[in-house]
Enzyme design. Structure first.
Site, PDB file in Angstrom:
ATOM      1  CE  LYS A  52      43.866  31.371  33.888  1.00 43.19           C
ATOM      2  NZ  LYS A  52      44.093  32.670  33.880  1.00 43.19           N
ATOM      3  CD  GLN A  96      44.235  35.154  31.264  1.00 44.52           C
ATOM      4  OE1 GLN A  96      43.324  34.130  31.455  1.00 44.52           O
ATOM      5  NE2 GLN A  96      45.455  35.248  31.415  1.00 44.52           N
ATOM      6  CG  ASP A 119      41.932  35.258  38.501  1.00 43.73           C
ATOM      7  OD1 ASP A 119      42.502  34.096  38.864  1.00 43.73           O
ATOM      8  OD2 ASP A 119      41.862  35.921  37.869  1.00 43.73           O
TER       9      ASP A 119
END
Ligand code: NDP
Length: 284
Positions: A52, A96, A119
């Site tokens: 990422k 995460q 997200d």
């Protein structure tokens, strides 16, 4: 013989578009920053976080890694998120997953400001998606929509069967395919006659997590087959939910694993980071 849907190529196009977008923002004096929170040192998570960060570097987004120790408490994590929510220098927040045992991921997701929820997992983002309001969209299913559109697969009036009903793939995928005017069926582990249900599909999307479960007996000849699965086969090789060799000759289009859906997720995360400028009212 199927068209191979090239997720590597399409994800690269998207990252280039995001890069153009961030350059245009930079010309207006706006820099976007993504905060990536990793709790503990799970090796797979470390690889994902690094990927990422690499994508951020390429697309012109500043990434800040916030590494918290394995023994971080729920309160400490929530308080860090609160700080990031309040920080005007942070546009996107990503925690995460999975979190170490003992931490409540649902509560953590709910703590992220919906304005920074890149997200797309916050209940407000999910709700906005389901009623067609602007908001962040879950990256993997949003990436699948891009694959479908950019490969020219028709969705309107088509039968779409999605196997899997998770909050991050199956359910948002269903919402998105409804918006693409497909007729959607969501199947799962309790579905009766799964092969028969799948054979109704013009577009079959598998998000199950079982190596090579779907052979050609699940596929209507000429169907487009999109495989989200990321599994290991008996030799430890990365493979999807679909038995690619078996299905390839009967499908009209198919995603390989690796190189299909996988690369799209990070590309769409970058797209969401770019979108944060609009969602936060920094640009129109
Ligand atoms: P989950 O484990 O959360 O969900 C799996 C779903 O599959 C469930 O709805 C489950 O049904 C269903 N299922 C399990 N076994 C069967 C079966 N035998 N027949 C029919 N349905 C079944 O997984 P995720 O949605 O998180 O992920 C699915 C796959 O996609 C995994 O391989 C994962 O690694 C991959 N993935 C890939 C991403 C990428 O970037 N490419 C991102 C996210 C996921 P039930 O609800 O009834 O239990």
């Amino acid at each position: 013989m199927a068209i191979i849907i090239d997720g590597k190529k399409i994800s690269a196009q998207i990252k280039d578009e995001v890069r153009e977008g961030t350059a245009a923002l930079a010309a207006q004096g706006i820099t976007l920053t993504l905060a990536v929170v990793q709790v503990g040192e799970d090796p797979a998570s470390t690889v994902y976080v690094r990927n990422k960060q690499k994508a951020c570097e390429y697309t012109g987004i500043v990434s800040v890694k916030i590494a918290m120790p394995e023994e971080t408490t729920q309160e400490e994590l929530l308080s860090r998120i609160k700080e990031l929510n309040a920080d005007p220098g942070v546009n996107g927040i990503l925690v995460q997953l999975p979190l170490p045992k003992g931490l409540n991921a649902d509560e953590v997701i709910r703590a992220i400001s919906p304005l920074k929820d890149v997200d797309g997992f916050h209940p407000q983002s999910v709700g906005a998606l389901s009623i067609g309001l602007p908001g962040f969209k879950s990256c993997t299913p949003a990436g699948i929509i891009e694959l479908i559109r950019r490969t020219g697969i028709e969705t309107e009036g088509k039968e779409c069967v999605i196997v899997g009903r998770s909050n991050i793939v199956g359910k948002p995928m269903a919402m998105m395919m409804i918006r693409e005017n497909a007729t959607v069926t969501v199947a799962h582990s309790r579905t009766a006659d799964l092969p028969g249900v799948c054979r109704r599909a013009d577009i079959l999307i598998t998000a199950v997590g079982k190596a090579k479960m779907f052979g050609r007996d699940y596929v209507k000849p000429g169907a487009a087959v999109i495989d989200c699965g990321m599994n290991r086969d008996e030799n430890g090789k990365l493979c999807g939910d679909v038995d690619y060799e078996d299905v390839f000759p009967v499908a009209s289009a198919i995603t390989p694993v690796p190189g299909g859906v996988g690369p799209m997720t990070v590309a769409m995360l970058m797209k969401n980071c770019l979108e944060s400028a609009r969602i936060q009212g920094l640009v129109r």
